[in-house]
Design a protein around this motif. Structure first.
Motif, PDB file in Angstrom:
ATOM      1  N   PHE A 272       0.740  -1.099  -0.020  1.00  0.00           N
ATOM      2  CA  PHE A 272       0.057  -0.064  -0.032  1.00  0.00           C
ATOM      3  C   PHE A 272       0.757   1.312   0.030  1.00  0.00           C
ATOM      4  O   PHE A 272       0.291   2.379  -0.120  1.00  0.00           O
ATOM      5  N   LEU A 705      -4.270  -2.813  -7.261  1.00  0.00           N
ATOM      6  CA  LEU A 705      -4.486  -4.084  -6.272  1.00  0.00           C
ATOM      7  C   LEU A 705      -6.075  -4.273  -6.541  1.00  0.00           C
ATOM      8  O   LEU A 705      -6.784  -3.589  -6.984  1.00  0.00           O
ATOM      9  N   ASP A 706      -6.167  -5.530  -6.219  1.00  0.00           N
ATOM     10  CA  ASP A 706      -7.780  -5.741  -6.033  1.00  0.00           C
ATOM     11  C   ASP A 706      -8.290  -5.046  -5.112  1.00  0.00           C
ATOM     12  O   ASP A 706      -7.706  -4.427  -4.095  1.00  0.00           O
ATOM     13  N   ASP A 707      -9.495  -4.627  -5.832  1.00  0.00           N
ATOM     14  CA  ASP A 707     -10.442  -3.625  -4.945  1.00  0.00           C
ATOM     15  C   ASP A 707     -10.554  -3.892  -3.463  1.00  0.00           C
ATOM     16  O   ASP A 707     -10.740  -3.423  -2.453  1.00  0.00           O
ATOM     17  N   GLY A 708     -10.822  -5.428  -3.303  1.00  0.00           N
ATOM     18  CA  GLY A 708     -10.962  -5.986  -1.821  1.00  0.00           C
ATOM     19  C   GLY A 708      -9.739  -5.524  -1.187  1.00  0.00           C
ATOM     20  O   GLY A 708     -10.023  -5.496   0.438  1.00  0.00           O
ATOM     21  N   GLU A 709      -8.543  -5.730  -1.533  1.00  0.00           N
ATOM     22  CA  GLU A 709      -7.450  -5.632  -0.704  1.00  0.00           C
ATOM     23  C   GLU A 709      -7.332  -4.095  -0.264  1.00  0.00           C
ATOM     24  O   GLU A 709      -7.154  -3.727   1.018  1.00  0.00           O
ATOM     25  N   VAL A 710      -7.712  -3.053  -1.115  1.00  0.00           N
ATOM     26  CA  VAL A 710      -7.506  -1.672  -0.700  1.00  0.00           C
ATOM     27  C   VAL A 710      -8.899  -1.350   0.207  1.00  0.00           C
ATOM     28  O   VAL A 710      -8.678  -0.648   1.173  1.00  0.00           O
ATOM     29  N   GLU A 711     -10.037  -2.039  -0.177  1.00  0.00           N
ATOM     30  CA  GLU A 711     -11.090  -1.559   0.776  1.00  0.00           C
ATOM     31  C   GLU A 711     -10.996  -2.180   2.053  1.00  0.00           C
ATOM     32  O   GLU A 711     -11.131  -1.511   3.176  1.00  0.00           O
ATOM     33  N   ALA A 712     -10.242  -3.334   2.213  1.00  0.00           N
ATOM     34  CA  ALA A 712     -10.129  -3.777   3.513  1.00  0.00           C
ATOM     35  C   ALA A 712      -8.885  -2.779   4.432  1.00  0.00           C
ATOM     36  O   ALA A 712      -9.330  -2.617   5.626  1.00  0.00           O
ATOM     37  N   THR A 713      -7.763  -2.424   3.636  1.00  0.00           N
ATOM     38  CA  THR A 713      -7.153  -1.219   4.331  1.00  0.00           C
ATOM     39  C   THR A 713      -7.950   0.086   4.723  1.00  0.00           C
ATOM     40  O   THR A 713      -7.649   0.456   5.833  1.00  0.00           O
TER      41      THR A 713
END
Length: 723
Positions: A272, A705-713
């Motif tokens: 990130f 990155l995959d949207d899910g990874e960024v959203e998790a952060t």
């Protein structure tokens, strides 16, 4: 040495100013207000010298005020001609930190600039610390500056920067280059030179032994200073200054602080650390900054754009505003016979869909039944749809071509139904290889859908694609549907106004009204409708008579349909409606102009927003986190603030974009999500464990990155803020 930006369009004036200042300061010359605003936005500038009469006094005053709001830490100094009435440039009125006269000697110019720089920095420190950190931090700095020979404000800020560097160098894995860049130094050598000159230490020594504490001890050695207490006070002041500059609220008042270390770790940890994050969180009651990272920089907002649009519509039109669709008779009506045209006036009502009705077709049926109940049985003319109050362009500027076929990229107009979508039901034929059976809704023109879909084997993959042909105004379907399956797919209509007009004509005839001359659309004001009326002026036509009308739900319900599920089509309809209601026409340029004017009234700097659409689908939209915060603050100050907040998505809320995110924070987070390629965002309101309210904006660009990874952060950032 300070870094100054100079706005001076007069080359002769530049020739006087530059030699007077360049020897003592680093100087960058700008030729316009726009360019100096961009320059200051890059950070690293201590002050700016601006021509207070360029291009005229009124414009200059307005631009100076804008600079002061956007760049509160920068000293704004006015340059004036000697014969100009200086009373006009009263420091309290204009708000500048100093005035340089055109005919002043170079030494006098430098003295004015240096005093202004020192004063502005001291004021900045005082404002930042006052009411934000408990004593003895602010008191120690104030006492030391006035009584103990503490260094000038320029040195104080330099030391604060070095304290930050020491803290960051003390963390594992932080290189000198990384720290230098994060603090705005051009090179690692620049940081090393500053550290060595002030502390006698190299960054490597600081990194290996002590970090910030080592820097603090070097800056405030025991027994130094004209008074015996200066070292102790200096150390206390350094901690307060460090806390102020980093936002670490260990001494905070007005609510608990934020764990900045956890926030930084989330954003600085690979992968990130490659992304661009803009974050701003403030205390909802006091406005105190809890955390900030690049809050002044531009980011692509994705659907966070909808916050700006809905706030403008809510404020300018009112939460109880209703769209009204009307049907008029353009001629005499006798014994059920209308000698003229039936004219429907399109208002852009975005509610004619299954979200608010059983379907868009059912909404048209209600309108058609009202026409029949008004006594109309036969129309000698046509069913005409007057959409002349809106631009005929259905596609927003800068829209991605690939988005146009999908339902999320549906386009609209002054009259459209079913949120610009068409739903297609595909059934296989009796044998593989035979044409599939296709039905679609809404049913506009009979030939709108051209199907080339074939029946596949039972074990085949069902795949259906669509493309719109402008030359034939047809949606062409290709692909296969497996034997024994039924597939329902949704696409964008791409011809929404004509299809809605055809559907209305069909609905009116189904209600028992005979129409002799079919249907049509009037795109341009002044076109004939009936024998005596004109498009765009039917309501004022003496021969016209209102037959039926349909009202939308109140705007606050429509906004709920935008923010919670992140509905793009309604958002675009709202921005076009703002252009029609508050501008000259229902168009994107007019609607965007209305929104930008509202944002200025709400206190958003004009350079903090560059809007291109209403939904946020455009990657050309730009906004700063602080602009989003300001709009959210503005809406939070309204008497109906809780209603607006409730229109946003909540964790666990069915059919909202936060339905499966931020579990455990149900009832505490009300926010707008945003997602397009390489863009993820989340902004809104939250309630902390202490009960204190927070307004936050988080925008991530370019993560790759995959949207899910960024959203998790992003979600983890919210959880840290919520503690």
């Amino acid at each position: 040495m300070a870094t100054l930006a100079i706005l001076q369009a007069d080359a002769r004036a530049v020739a006087r100013l530059y030699p007077a200042l360049s020897g003592e300061h680093e100087v960058v010359v700008c030729s316009s207000w726009e360019s100096i605003g961009r320059m200051l936005g890059r950070n690293g500038f201590d002050g700016c010298l601006v021509d207070a009469d360029h291009p005229d006094r009124e414009t200059a005053s307005r631009e100076i005020e804008s600079l002061r709001i956007r760049h509160p830490g920068v000293a704004v100094i006015a340059y004036v001609e000697a014969n100009y009435p200086l009373a006009y440039y009263d420091l309290g009125g204009l708000g500048v930190a100093g005035i340089v006269a055109a005919d002043a000697a170079p030494a006098a110019m430098r003295a004015v600039v240096d005093r202004a720089l020192a004063t502005a920095r001291a004021d900045g420190i005082a404002r930042g610390l006052e009411g934000r950190y408990a004593s003895p931090g602010p008191d120690a700095i104030g006492w030391a500056v006035e009584n103990a020979g503490f260094p000038a404000p320029t040195r104080v800020l330099l030391w604060g920067r070095l304290l930050l560097a020491g803290a960051r160098l003390g963390r594992d894995g932080r290189t000198v280059e990384d720290v230098a860049f994060s603090l705005g130094y051009a090179t690692a050598t620049s940081l090393a030179r500053a550290m060595k000159s002030q502390t006698g230490l190299s960054p490597r020594e600081v990194s290996r032994r002590g970090g910030m504490e080592r820097v603090r001890d070097a800056l405030f050695p025991e027994g130094s200073g004209p008074r015996s207490t200066i070292a102790h006070l200096g150390k206390i002041a350094s901690v307060a200054l460090f806390a102020f500059l980093t936002g670490c609220a260990t001494l905070g008042v007005g609510g608990p602080g934020v764990d900045r270390g956890s926030m930084d770790a989330l954003l600085d940890t690979p992968p990130f650390d490659r992304a661009h994050f803009g974050v701003l969180a403030i205390d909802a009651r006091t406005g105190r900054t809890l955390y900030a990272r690049d809050a002044q920089r531009w980011f692509v907002p994705a659907s966070n754009q909808k916050i700006l649009i809905t706030a403008a519509a809510w404020t300018l039109l009112g939460p109880q505003y209703r769209f009204r669709t009307e049907v008029w008779a353009s001629g005499p009506l006798e014994d059920g016979r209308l000698d003229g045209d039936l004219v429907m006036l399109g208002s852009g009502d975005p509610s004619l869909s299954a979200r608010y009705w059983e379907s868009g077709t059912e909404a048209l049926r209600a309108l058609s039944d009202s026409v029949a109940k008004a006594g109309v049985r036969h129309v000698t003319g046509s069913v005409l749809v007057d959409v002349s109050a809106w631009d005929s362009a259905s596609v927003a500027p800068t829209r991605e071509v690939d988005d146009l076929v999908f339902d999320y990229g549906a386009t609209g107009g002054a009259f459209a139904i079913d949120e610009g979508e068409i739903r297609v039901v595909v059934r296989p034929g009796p044998w593989p290889g035979l044409p599939a059976e296709v039905e679609w809704s809404p049913r506009g023109t009979d030939d709108f859908v051209l199907s080339r879909v074939r029946t596949g084997r039972a074990d085949a993959t069902t795949r259906i694609t669509a493309r719109y042909l402008p030359e034939t105004r047809q949606l062409v379907l290709d692909g296969n549907v497996a034997l024994g399956t039924v597939d329902t797919v949704a696409f964008a209509q791409r011809d929404p106004v004509r299809q809605a007009a055809a559907a209305l004509s069909r609905s009116i005839e189904d209600a028992g009204v005979t129409v002799e001359q079919g249907w049509g659309v009037r795109w341009t004001p002044g076109e004939a409708v009936g024998r005596h009326c004109l498009a765009g002026a039917v309501r004022g036509c003496p021969r016209a008579r209102l037959l039926a009308s349909l009202e939308s739900p109140p705007l606050q319900e429509l906004v709920g349909g935008v923010l919670g599920p992140s509905q793009n089509w309604i958002a675009e309809q709202l921005i076009l409606a703002l252009g029609a209601e508050r501008g000259e026409r229902g168009s994107w340029p007019q609607g965007i102009g209305v929104v930008e004017a509202f944002l200025r009234e709400a206190g958003v700097d004009s350079l903090d927003v560059s809007a291109r659409d209403g939904s946020g689908l455009s990657a050309y939209n730009l906004v700063t986190p602080r602009a989003l915060i300001r709009v959210l603050q503005y809406m939070a100050a309204r008497p109906d603030a809780l209603i607006y907040r409730a229109a946003m998505a909540e964790p666990g809320e069915e059919d909202s974009t936060l339905e499966e995110r931020l579990s455990g924070l149900e009832g505490r987070v009300f926010a707008k999500t945003g997602t397009i390629s390489n863009v993820n965002s989340l902004s809104g309101y939250l309630v902390r464990e202490s009960g204190e309210g927070v307004i936050f904006a988080i925008l991530a660009n370019g993560a790759g990155l995959d949207d899910g990874e960024v959203e998790a952060t992003i979600d983890e950032i919210v959880r840290v803020l919520a503690r």
